[in-house]
Scaffold this active site. Sequence first.
Site, PDB file in Angstrom:
ATOM      1  N   TYR A  24     -51.690  98.192 115.628  1.00 37.32           N
ATOM      2  CA  TYR A  24     -52.091  97.231 116.670  1.00 37.32           C
ATOM      3  C   TYR A  24     -53.596  97.267 116.894  1.00 37.32           C
ATOM      4  CZ  TYR A  24     -52.099  94.712 121.116  1.00 37.32           C
ATOM      5  OH  TYR A  24     -52.342  93.799 122.114  1.00 37.32           O
TER       6      TYR A  24
ATOM      7  N   HIS B 134     -52.992  61.693 115.807  1.00 31.90           N
ATOM      8  CA  HIS B 134     -52.502  61.408 114.465  1.00 31.90           C
ATOM      9  C   HIS B 134     -51.446  62.392 113.989  1.00 31.90           C
ATOM     10  CE1 HIS B 134     -55.937  64.091 114.155  1.00 31.90           C
ATOM     11  NE2 HIS B 134     -55.569  64.461 112.956  1.00 31.90           N
TER      12      HIS B 134
ATOM     13  N   PHE C 215     -65.025  67.569 112.504  1.00 29.24           N
ATOM     14  CA  PHE C 215     -63.678  67.244 112.063  1.00 29.24           C
ATOM     15  C   PHE C 215     -62.791  67.092 113.298  1.00 29.24           C
ATOM     16  CE2 PHE C 215     -59.578  68.092 109.779  1.00 29.24           C
ATOM     17  CZ  PHE C 215     -59.604  66.912 109.065  1.00 29.24           C
ATOM     18  N   ASP C 216     -61.529  66.700 113.099  1.00 30.71           N
ATOM     19  CA  ASP C 216     -60.686  66.329 114.239  1.00 30.71           C
ATOM     20  C   ASP C 216     -60.483  67.475 115.241  1.00 30.71           C
ATOM     21  OD1 ASP C 216     -59.051  67.779 112.509  1.00 30.71           O
ATOM     22  OD2 ASP C 216     -57.431  66.323 112.457  1.00 30.71           O
TER      23      ASP C 216
ATOM     24  N   ASP D 256     -69.699  75.325 110.510  1.00 30.65           N
ATOM     25  CA  ASP D 256     -68.264  75.243 110.268  1.00 30.65           C
ATOM     26  C   ASP D 256     -68.086  75.546 108.785  1.00 30.65           C
ATOM     27  OD1 ASP D 256     -65.688  74.487 109.535  1.00 30.65           O
ATOM     28  OD2 ASP D 256     -65.632  72.740 110.842  1.00 30.65           O
TER      29      ASP D 256
END
Length: 459
Positions: A72, A449, A124-125, A215
Site C-alpha cells: 500500500y 459525446h 483535448f476534450d 500534456d
Amino acid sequence: MKKYVAEPFKIKMVEPIRMTTREERVEKLKAANYNVFYLAADDVYVDLLTDSGTGAMSHEQWAGIMRGDEAYSGGKSYFKLLDAVKDIFGYKYAQPVHQGRAAEKVLFPTLLKKGQYCIANMHFDTTRAHVELSGGTPIDCVCEAAKNPAIYDDFKGNMDVEKLEKLINEYGKENVGAVLMTITNNSAGGQPVSVKNIKETAAVAKKYGITFVIDAARYAENAYFIKQREEGYQDKKIADIVKEVFSYADAFTMSAKKDAIVNMGGIVGIKDNAEMYENVKAMTIPYEGFITYGGLAGRDLEALAIGLYEGIDDDYLKYRIGQMEYLGSKLKEAGVPFQFPVGGHAMFLDAKALLPHIPYNEFPGQALALELYLEAGIRACDIGSYMMGNDPDGVQIESEFEFTRLAIPRRVYTQSHLDVVADAIIAIKERASEIKGYKIVWEPKVLRHFTAHLVPLDK
C-alpha cells in the site's frame, strides 16, 4: 504509395475478432443510439475508437506484471517509476495516477483559480473539461497552418506564440493560470510541435511568471517527428530530444495509456517545485489513493516504468509512424481529404471536406464515423462540433475542424487491417453525397459525446 514498415516484433498471442453483417450493424447502431461509445467491443471488427489503453504490452511488461509490488505504501514498483521519470524527463517529482484525466484533476485545481484562463495550442476534450471544472476558461491558440487540412507543414501542432503573448496582455498576466502545450496536438490532427516552438512558448510563459505545462500523452511520437523534420535534430537520440523538450516546462500531465503503452496509468511530473508537488499530493490522496500507488496496482506501476522506455525505442517509433504514413498514402492516392500530413497516433479524416452538404450542427464528423461502422464494422470517433458541445448559454459551438479520427492502437493491427480500413473509406467517398446528418435528442452537461443519444436526419 508508401511502403509498409514491417513490425519490429513477433506475435505471441492472438485475440479472435468477429465480422458482422451490414444488417447486424444497422441494428447494433440503432440500439447504441447512434453513439459509437455504446457499441459492444465484440460487435466491432477494427476498433479505432482510441489509442488510449488499447495497445499490446510486451513480454517484458507482462513479466513486470508478475513482479509488481502491491504494498500500500512505499512499494518497489513506485520507486522504479520515479527512477524512470527522473531518467527520461529529468524531473525531480512524479505522482502516479490512474490515467490522464486524473492527472488533470489533481494538477489543474492547484494552478487555476476561478475566472482564470488556460491558454493552449489546443485542449483535448478531457483537458478542456478539467480546466472548466477548476473554474477556468480554456483558450486554444494553435498556429494558422493547422486550420487548413489540405496544406503541408512540418509542425501543424505549434502554438501561435505571437497570439499567445497578445492574449496574456489582453487578459492580464494575473488572470492566466497556465500555458499548456499538448504534444502531439491531438485535436489538430495528432500534429507535432517543434522544439523551437516549445522553447519560444516557454520563454513567453516565464516572462510573465505563468506556469508552463506539457500534456505529454504522446511525447515519444512528437520526439520522433522532431528527429525527422526539425533542423539540427536528425542525429540526436530520441531520449535526448525528450529530455530537452521537457527541460523547458515546469510540469507535465500524462495519460500513460498512449506512448507508455499500458492499459491503465497516468503521471503528473513536476520539475523541481516542491510546493506544487505538495499541493498535488494533497489532491491525490482523497481522489486517487495514497501517493505511492495513486489509484494503480503495483503491477500497473511496474508495467508503466517499462513502457516509458519501450515507447522511445527508435525501431518501434519508425514502425508506429510508418503505419500512419502507409494508410495516409493509400487515402491520398484515392483523393480522400484528411489532415495532412498524417499525425502520430491517428488519421484525421476531413469530414467537412468529404461531406460539405452536412452543416456543423448536424455533425459531419460523427456522421462519417457512423458510416464507417455501417460499411465495415470499423469504430472511429468525431473530433469536431459534436465533441465540442455547447457554450455556457447552451448554444452549439462550431469547431474549427470537423474531423473523424481513426486512432490506431499500438502493436495491435497489421497491414491487412489497415487495407480494410482504407478500402472502406474509399468506398464511402464514392457515395459521400448520400450520407445524412444527425441530431442530438439527449445529452449530459459535460463531455456529451461519450453518452449523448442521436437520431439520423431524413433530409
